[in-house]
Design a protein around this motif. Structure first.
Motif, mmCIF file in Angstrom:
data_model
loop_
_atom_site.group_PDB
_atom_site.id
_atom_site.type_symbol
_atom_site.label_atom_id
_atom_site.label_comp_id
_atom_site.label_asym_id
_atom_site.label_seq_id
_atom_site.Cartn_x
_atom_site.Cartn_y
_atom_site.Cartn_z
ATOM 1 N N LEU A 146 0.849 -1.183 0.000
ATOM 2 C CA LEU A 146 0.000 0.000 0.000
ATOM 3 C C LEU A 146 0.886 1.235 0.000
ATOM 4 C CD1 LEU A 146 -2.775 1.427 0.310
ATOM 5 C CD2 LEU A 146 -2.412 1.297 2.794
ATOM 6 N N TYR A 147 0.659 2.122 -0.949
ATOM 7 C CA TYR A 147 1.376 3.394 -1.029
ATOM 8 C C TYR A 147 0.462 4.461 -0.438
ATOM 9 C CZ TYR A 147 4.532 0.735 -3.902
ATOM 10 O OH TYR A 147 5.420 -0.214 -4.348
ATOM 11 N N SER A 148 0.985 5.156 0.570
ATOM 12 C CA SER A 148 0.101 5.978 1.373
ATOM 13 C C SER A 148 0.742 7.287 1.797
ATOM 14 C CB SER A 148 -0.324 5.196 2.632
ATOM 15 O OG SER A 148 0.756 5.122 3.552
ATOM 16 N N PHE A 149 -0.102 8.149 2.377
ATOM 17 C CA PHE A 149 0.319 9.403 3.001
ATOM 18 C C PHE A 149 -0.641 9.649 4.155
ATOM 19 C CE2 PHE A 149 0.533 14.009 3.562
ATOM 20 C CZ PHE A 149 1.900 14.244 3.477
ATOM 21 N N PRO A 150 -0.138 9.887 5.369
ATOM 22 C CA PRO A 150 -1.030 10.036 6.522
ATOM 23 C C PRO A 150 -2.075 11.128 6.322
ATOM 24 C CG PRO A 150 1.241 9.794 7.241
ATOM 25 C CD PRO A 150 1.284 9.961 5.745
ATOM 26 N N ASN A 151 -3.235 10.901 6.929
ATOM 27 C CA ASN A 151 -4.340 11.861 6.912
ATOM 28 C C ASN A 151 -4.891 12.101 5.513
ATOM 29 O OD1 ASN A 151 -4.105 12.311 9.759
ATOM 30 N ND2 ASN A 151 -2.361 13.654 9.342
ATOM 31 N N LEU B 174 -9.554 -6.681 7.735
ATOM 32 C CA LEU B 174 -9.526 -8.020 7.143
ATOM 33 C C LEU B 174 -8.383 -8.872 7.675
ATOM 34 C CD1 LEU B 174 -10.340 -7.092 3.425
ATOM 35 C CD2 LEU B 174 -11.910 -8.014 5.153
ATOM 36 N N GLY B 175 -7.496 -8.262 8.462
ATOM 37 C CA GLY B 175 -6.374 -9.009 9.025
ATOM 38 C C GLY B 175 -5.355 -9.446 7.999
ATOM 39 N N LEU B 176 -5.200 -8.681 6.929
ATOM 40 C CA LEU B 176 -4.288 -9.063 5.859
ATOM 41 C C LEU B 176 -2.880 -8.513 6.118
ATOM 42 C CD1 LEU B 176 -6.582 -8.339 2.784
ATOM 43 C CD2 LEU B 176 -6.029 -10.564 3.765
ATOM 44 N N PRO B 177 -1.855 -9.304 5.856
ATOM 45 C CA PRO B 177 -0.490 -8.776 5.946
ATOM 46 C C PRO B 177 -0.219 -7.853 4.751
ATOM 47 C CG PRO B 177 -0.444 -11.030 5.138
ATOM 48 C CD PRO B 177 -1.882 -10.738 5.492
ATOM 49 N N TYR B 178 0.470 -6.751 5.006
ATOM 50 C CA TYR B 178 0.783 -5.818 3.922
ATOM 51 C C TYR B 178 1.955 -4.944 4.320
ATOM 52 C CZ TYR B 178 -1.686 -2.200 6.641
ATOM 53 O OH TYR B 178 -2.087 -1.321 7.631
ATOM 54 N N GLN B 179 2.610 -4.395 3.316
ATOM 55 C CA GLN B 179 3.675 -3.425 3.527
ATOM 56 C C GLN B 179 3.139 -2.035 3.202
ATOM 57 O OE1 GLN B 179 6.845 -4.845 0.993
ATOM 58 N NE2 GLN B 179 7.715 -6.126 2.612
ATOM 59 N N CYS B 180 3.382 -1.094 4.093
ATOM 60 C CA CYS B 180 2.928 0.273 3.902
ATOM 61 C C CYS B 180 4.115 1.129 3.471
ATOM 62 C CB CYS B 180 2.326 0.801 5.204
ATOM 63 S SG CYS B 180 1.460 2.369 5.033
ATOM 64 N N HIS B 181 4.021 1.709 2.297
ATOM 65 C CA HIS B 181 5.104 2.534 1.743
ATOM 66 C C HIS B 181 4.668 3.996 1.727
ATOM 67 C CE1 HIS B 181 7.110 -1.146 0.333
ATOM 68 N NE2 HIS B 181 5.913 -1.541 -0.087
ATOM 69 N N HIS B 182 5.423 4.828 2.413
ATOM 70 C CA HIS B 182 5.099 6.256 2.459
ATOM 71 C C HIS B 182 5.513 6.939 1.161
ATOM 72 C CE1 HIS B 182 4.518 10.246 4.133
ATOM 73 N NE2 HIS B 182 5.754 10.570 3.798
ATOM 74 N N VAL B 183 4.589 7.716 0.600
ATOM 75 C CA VAL B 183 4.887 8.554 -0.554
ATOM 76 C C VAL B 183 4.853 10.003 -0.055
ATOM 77 C CG1 VAL B 183 4.237 9.240 -2.899
ATOM 78 C CG2 VAL B 183 3.829 6.889 -2.123
ATOM 79 N N ALA C 238 5.723 6.784 7.472
ATOM 80 C CA ALA C 238 6.156 8.160 7.212
ATOM 81 C C ALA C 238 7.417 8.480 8.000
ATOM 82 C CB ALA C 238 5.030 9.134 7.576
ATOM 83 N N GLN C 239 7.478 8.072 9.252
ATOM 84 C CA GLN C 239 8.660 8.340 10.079
ATOM 85 C C GLN C 239 9.890 7.602 9.553
ATOM 86 O OE1 GLN C 239 7.359 7.354 14.029
ATOM 87 N NE2 GLN C 239 5.934 9.078 14.148
ATOM 88 N N ALA C 240 9.663 6.377 9.065
ATOM 89 C CA ALA C 240 10.794 5.599 8.528
ATOM 90 C C ALA C 240 11.331 6.213 7.250
ATOM 91 C CB ALA C 240 10.343 4.166 8.278
ATOM 92 N N ASN C 241 10.519 7.017 6.586
ATOM 93 C CA ASN C 241 10.926 7.634 5.311
ATOM 94 C C ASN C 241 11.663 8.955 5.509
ATOM 95 O OD1 ASN C 241 10.772 7.412 2.380
ATOM 96 N ND2 ASN C 241 9.474 9.226 2.467
ATOM 97 N N GLN C 242 11.699 9.443 6.724
ATOM 98 C CA GLN C 242 12.326 10.743 6.978
ATOM 99 C C GLN C 242 13.848 10.660 6.908
ATOM 100 O OE1 GLN C 242 10.744 12.100 10.741
ATOM 101 N NE2 GLN C 242 8.762 12.664 9.851
ATOM 102 N N VAL D 267 -2.278 9.184 -3.840
ATOM 103 C CA VAL D 267 -2.447 7.958 -3.075
ATOM 104 C C VAL D 267 -3.929 7.847 -2.705
ATOM 105 C CG1 VAL D 267 -0.099 7.968 -2.145
ATOM 106 C CG2 VAL D 267 -1.914 9.147 -0.880
ATOM 107 N N PRO D 268 -4.387 6.640 -2.409
ATOM 108 C CA PRO D 268 -3.645 5.389 -2.266
ATOM 109 C C PRO D 268 -3.429 4.670 -3.591
ATOM 110 C CG PRO D 268 -5.945 4.993 -1.772
ATOM 111 C CD PRO D 268 -5.817 6.475 -2.016
ATOM 112 N N VAL D 269 -2.421 3.810 -3.560
ATOM 113 C CA VAL D 269 -2.216 2.828 -4.626
ATOM 114 C C VAL D 269 -2.000 1.487 -3.938
ATOM 115 C CG1 VAL D 269 -0.755 2.059 -6.517
ATOM 116 C CG2 VAL D 269 -1.209 4.496 -6.228
#
Length: 209
Positions: A4-9, A22-31, A205-209, A52-54
Motif C-alpha cells: 500500500l502506497y500511502s500518506f497520513p491523513n 480483514l487481518g491481511l499482511p501488507y507493507q505500507c510505503h510512504h509517498v 512516514a517516520q521511517a521515510n524521513q 495515493v492510495p495505490v
C-alpha cells in the motif's frame, strides 16, 4: 505480499483500515507528497496523477480508495465488510457512491481552495457554496439514517468505513454534525483496526524521513 502506497491523513487511510479489518499482511510505503515524491516517474507509473492510495497485489495495481477497498473485501473478506447477499452488496455500493460524490466532494472542494491547490489557483469565494453543499448532503443522509448502528444490515461494512472516515474529515474541518451522526462517527472511529491503520501509516512516514 500486498503493498500500500500511502500518506497520513489522506484517503489512503481507508485502504489501510480495510486491510487491518480483514487481518491481511501488507507493507505500507510512504509517498512524501509534500516533497514531490508523487510526481516521480516511479510513482506516476502506479498512479497517473501521482496521488495515493495505490495498492499492489501480485500483478494487479489499483488506485482510488473505493475500488481498492471493494476489491480487498470482495477477494479476501468472505462476507466481512462486503455482504455476500447481492441486494445488501448493492446497498453498500449505493452508499459508497453517495459518500464519495455527494458528501466528500464539497469537503475536498473546500480543502483544495484552502490549502491543497497552488496559492494562485485558489478561489476563496467558492468556500461558502461548498459548505452549503456539504450541509445539504448531510440533510439527504439524515433522511435515510435514523440512528441505526450500521448503514447496511447488522454488521460493519465498507459503507460505514467510508462514512466514518469522511465525517471525521468533516469534523477536523470544523463542520458541525447532527447529533445522531456525532454518535455514529464516534462509535466506529473507536474500532481498533482504525487505530492500527493510522499507526502503520505514521510509522511508514517516520521511517521515510
Amino acid at each position: 505480499m500486498i503493498s500500500l502506497y500511502s500518506f497520513p491523513n489522506s484517503r489512503s487511510l481507508r485502504a489501510a483500515w480495510t486491510l487491518e479489518e480483514l487481518g491481511l499482511p501488507y507493507q505500507c510505503h510512504h509517498v512524501a507528497l509534500d516533497k514531490g515524491e508523487g510526481q516521480s516517474a516511479e510513482h506516476l507509473a502506479r498512479h497517473p496523477d501521482g496521488k495515493v492510495p495505490v495498492l499492489e497485489d501480485g500483478e494487479l495495481t489499483l488506485f482510488e480508495s473505493a475500488p481498492i477497498c471493494r476489491y480487498l473485501a470482495e477477494r479476501y473478506g468472505e462476507g466481512q465488510l462486503l455482504p455476500q447477499h447481492e441486494t445488501e452488496r448493492a446497498q453498500v455500493d449505493q452508499w459508497l457512491s453517495f459518500i464519495v460524490t455527494e458528501i466528500e466532494q464539497p469537503l475536498w472542494l473546500q480543502a483544495k481552495h484552502k490549502f491543497a491547490l497552488p496559492q494562485d489557483k485558489r478561489v476563496p469565494s467558492v468556500l461558502p457554496t461548498a459548505a452549503w453543499e456539504f450541509q445539504r448532503a448531510l440533510l439527504a443522509l439524515e433522511r435515510r439514517y435514523r440512528g441505526q448502528e450500521n448503514l447496511v444490515g447488522d454488521t460493519f461494512t465498507l459503507a460505514d468505513l467510508f462514512l466514518t472516515h469522511t465525517l471525521t474529515w468533516a469534523t477536523s474541518m470544523k463542520h458541525r454534525l447532527p447529533e445522531p451522526l456525532v454518535a455514529y462517527r464516534a462509535r466506529h472511529a473507536n474500532r481498533p483496526a482504525l487505530a492500527r491503520a493510522a499507526e502503520k501509516e505514521q510509522a511508514a512516514a517516520q521511517a521515510n524521513q
